[in-house]
Design a protein around this motif. Structure first.
Motif, PDB file in Angstrom:
ATOM      1  N   ALA A 210       0.831  -1.208   0.000  1.00  0.00           N
ATOM      2  CA  ALA A 210       0.000   0.000   0.000  1.00  0.00           C
ATOM      3  C   ALA A 210       0.865   1.257   0.000  1.00  0.00           C
ATOM      4  O   ALA A 210       0.602   2.209  -0.748  1.00  0.00           O
ATOM      5  N   VAL A 211       1.903   1.272   0.834  1.00  0.00           N
ATOM      6  CA  VAL A 211       2.800   2.431   0.864  1.00  0.00           C
ATOM      7  C   VAL A 211       3.485   2.605  -0.487  1.00  0.00           C
ATOM      8  O   VAL A 211       3.649   3.718  -0.988  1.00  0.00           O
ATOM      9  N   ARG A 212       3.845   1.494  -1.107  1.00  0.00           N
ATOM     10  CA  ARG A 212       4.496   1.556  -2.415  1.00  0.00           C
ATOM     11  C   ARG A 212       3.556   2.180  -3.448  1.00  0.00           C
ATOM     12  O   ARG A 212       3.997   2.964  -4.305  1.00  0.00           O
ATOM     13  N   CYS A 213       2.287   1.856  -3.391  1.00  0.00           N
ATOM     14  CA  CYS A 213       1.317   2.407  -4.350  1.00  0.00           C
ATOM     15  C   CYS A 213       1.004   3.872  -4.059  1.00  0.00           C
ATOM     16  O   CYS A 213       0.858   4.682  -4.983  1.00  0.00           O
ATOM     17  N   ILE A 214       0.890   4.224  -2.787  1.00  0.00           N
ATOM     18  CA  ILE A 214       0.532   5.595  -2.420  1.00  0.00           C
ATOM     19  C   ILE A 214       1.697   6.553  -2.647  1.00  0.00           C
ATOM     20  O   ILE A 214       1.501   7.699  -3.047  1.00  0.00           O
ATOM     21  N   GLU A 215       2.921   6.085  -2.376  1.00  0.00           N
ATOM     22  CA  GLU A 215       4.134   6.897  -2.537  1.00  0.00           C
ATOM     23  C   GLU A 215       4.034   8.242  -1.822  1.00  0.00           C
ATOM     24  O   GLU A 215       4.312   9.299  -2.424  1.00  0.00           O
ATOM     25  N   PRO A 216       3.675   8.268  -0.557  1.00  0.00           N
ATOM     26  CA  PRO A 216       3.511   9.565   0.110  1.00  0.00           C
ATOM     27  C   PRO A 216       4.846  10.234   0.379  1.00  0.00           C
ATOM     28  O   PRO A 216       5.825   9.590   0.759  1.00  0.00           O
ATOM     29  N   HIS A 217       4.884  11.529   0.187  1.00  0.00           N
ATOM     30  CA  HIS A 217       6.053  12.301   0.608  1.00  0.00           C
ATOM     31  C   HIS A 217       6.034  12.447   2.125  1.00  0.00           C
ATOM     32  O   HIS A 217       7.059  12.308   2.796  1.00  0.00           O
ATOM     33  N   THR A 218       4.832  12.714   2.673  1.00  0.00           N
ATOM     34  CA  THR A 218       4.659  12.993   4.098  1.00  0.00           C
ATOM     35  C   THR A 218       3.565  12.114   4.672  1.00  0.00           C
ATOM     36  O   THR A 218       2.520  11.915   4.031  1.00  0.00           O
ATOM     37  N   VAL A 219       3.798  11.590   5.881  1.00  0.00           N
ATOM     38  CA  VAL A 219       2.809  10.799   6.605  1.00  0.00           C
ATOM     39  C   VAL A 219       2.482  11.521   7.910  1.00  0.00           C
ATOM     40  O   VAL A 219       3.391  11.869   8.672  1.00  0.00           O
ATOM     41  N   ILE A 220       1.199  11.743   8.150  1.00  0.00           N
ATOM     42  CA  ILE A 220       0.744  12.389   9.382  1.00  0.00           C
ATOM     43  C   ILE A 220       0.019  11.348  10.222  1.00  0.00           C
ATOM     44  O   ILE A 220      -0.910  10.692   9.740  1.00  0.00           O
ATOM     45  N   ILE A 221       0.427  11.203  11.471  1.00  0.00           N
ATOM     46  CA  ILE A 221      -0.183  10.222  12.374  1.00  0.00           C
ATOM     47  C   ILE A 221      -0.857  10.957  13.519  1.00  0.00           C
ATOM     48  O   ILE A 221      -0.217  11.722  14.246  1.00  0.00           O
ATOM     49  N   SER A 222      -2.159  10.744  13.662  1.00  0.00           N
ATOM     50  CA  SER A 222      -2.920  11.355  14.752  1.00  0.00           C
ATOM     51  C   SER A 222      -3.082  10.326  15.860  1.00  0.00           C
ATOM     52  O   SER A 222      -3.771   9.321  15.690  1.00  0.00           O
ATOM     53  N   ALA A 223      -2.433  10.570  17.004  1.00  0.00           N
ATOM     54  CA  ALA A 223      -2.472   9.616  18.115  1.00  0.00           C
ATOM     55  C   ALA A 223      -2.351  10.376  19.429  1.00  0.00           C
ATOM     56  O   ALA A 223      -1.787  11.478  19.485  1.00  0.00           O
ATOM     57  N   GLY A 224      -2.876   9.767  20.491  1.00  0.00           N
ATOM     58  CA  GLY A 224      -2.867  10.406  21.789  1.00  0.00           C
ATOM     59  C   GLY A 224      -1.552  10.240  22.528  1.00  0.00           C
ATOM     60  O   GLY A 224      -0.848   9.236  22.365  1.00  0.00           O
ATOM     61  N   VAL A 225      -1.224  11.214  23.351  1.00  0.00           N
ATOM     62  CA  VAL A 225      -0.028  11.138  24.185  1.00  0.00           C
ATOM     63  C   VAL A 225      -0.176   9.982  25.171  1.00  0.00           C
ATOM     64  O   VAL A 225      -1.204   9.845  25.846  1.00  0.00           O
ATOM     65  N   ASP A 226       0.839   9.104  25.239  1.00  0.00           N
ATOM     66  CA  ASP A 226       0.842   7.957  26.159  1.00  0.00           C
ATOM     67  C   ASP A 226      -0.416   7.104  26.020  1.00  0.00           C
ATOM     68  O   ASP A 226      -0.952   6.598  27.008  1.00  0.00           O
ATOM     69  N   ASN A 227      -0.894   6.926  24.773  1.00  0.00           N
ATOM     70  CA  ASN A 227      -2.119   6.147  24.570  1.00  0.00           C
ATOM     71  C   ASN A 227      -1.888   4.670  24.894  1.00  0.00           C
ATOM     72  O   ASN A 227      -0.773   4.155  24.772  1.00  0.00           O
TER      73      ASN A 227
END
Length: 274
Positions: A210-227
């Motif tokens: 999937a990453v190979r197909c998407i080829e993103p320059h930037t990845v943003i991860i939304s996650a909680g602190v100490d989740n």
């Protein structure tokens, strides 16, 4: 295109802003956050009002509370009154979803807007050209005949800015099994400048192919602190690093909101000060 990923804990609240319009993706605002989060109302004022853009749409990637949240819905619907709301056709019956749709029904009684139950089907209709002036929307999932769980019923949609061609892939809580199917049908069309990491950076959220197909320059991860889930997973971070992606996470440095600007010449992510 500007992508604002707000620090709201273990959930997601994103604003995508073009030249004249904006779209909100998900509405998570925790009632009793364990750590300090961004003041969502103030952030929206800064993003939408002080730098005027018309909020034309709300995109809900799934019906779990960390994406579909009544508090956030009330903020968005009552003040900004989007013209349309898009959500996946796959429905998960929960008390949270019931409350949220009750909120939408109340808004529907007060104003005119369009509800879009999005899916991929043999009859087509997965590309939305007329919902926005600034953006073209292309849906890759869910497929109503091939959903094995609520996570894999998440909305996967690319938001493309017409004027620049800049693109942002929205993924919700989609998991590895579903990516195999998405790639089978749409692998040649997934390429996007910025990727919202599926399932908050979970180990089973995405595959190498999937990453190979998407080829993103930037990845943003939304996650909680100490989740409690350990998101983002170290193996996932390594996977993105191996593809040379620039990675930014909202749960670093005690929590941070991020602004990702995508232009013809560069993609740059900075901390959002509000």
């Amino acid at each position: 295109m500007d992508i604002y990923t707000l620090h709201v804990g273990q959930g997601q609240f994103v604003v995508v802003r073009g030249g004249t319009e904006a779209i909100i993706v998900d509405t998570f605002v925790p009632l009793n956050p364990q750590v300090e989060i961004v003041h969502v109302k103030a952030a929206l004022t800064e993003i939408l009002s002080r730098r005027p853009r018309k909020l034309v749409g709300l995109m809900v990637t799934g019906f779990d509370a960390d994406h579909f949240n009544e508090v956030g819905l009330q903020i968005v619907l009552n003040k900004y009154r989007p013209k349309w709301i898009m959500y996946p056709r796959y429905y998960k019956q929960t008390s949270n979803a019931t409350r949220c749709f009750r909120c939408i029904q109340g808004f529907e009684a007060a104003t005119s807007f369009t509800k879009i139950s999005a899916c991929v089907s043999d009859s087509g209709g997965r590309i939305y050209r007329n919902l926005c002036n600034d953006f073209l929307l292309e849906v890759f999932s869910p497929h109503v005949d091939n959903v094995t769980s609520s996570n894999n019923g998440s909305l996967v949609c690319r938001i493309e800015e017409r004027s620049t061609g800049a693109s942002y892939l929205v993924t919700g809580d989609t998991e590895s099994e579903r990516w195999d199917s998405i790639i089978y049908y749409f692998g040649d069309y997934l390429k996007s400048d910025v990727l919202a990491a599926p399932h908050h950076g979970s180990r089973n959220g995405i595959t190498e192919e999937a990453v190979r197909c998407i080829e993103p320059h930037t990845v943003i991860i939304s996650a909680g602190v100490d989740n409690q889930y350990g998101h983002p997973d170290e193996e996932v971070l390594e996977l993105f690093e191996n593809f040379g992606c620039s990675i930014f996470v909202t749960n670093e440095f005690g929590g941070q909101s991020l602004r990702t600007r995508v232009t013809d010449s560069e993609i740059r992510t900075t901390i959002l000060e509000v």
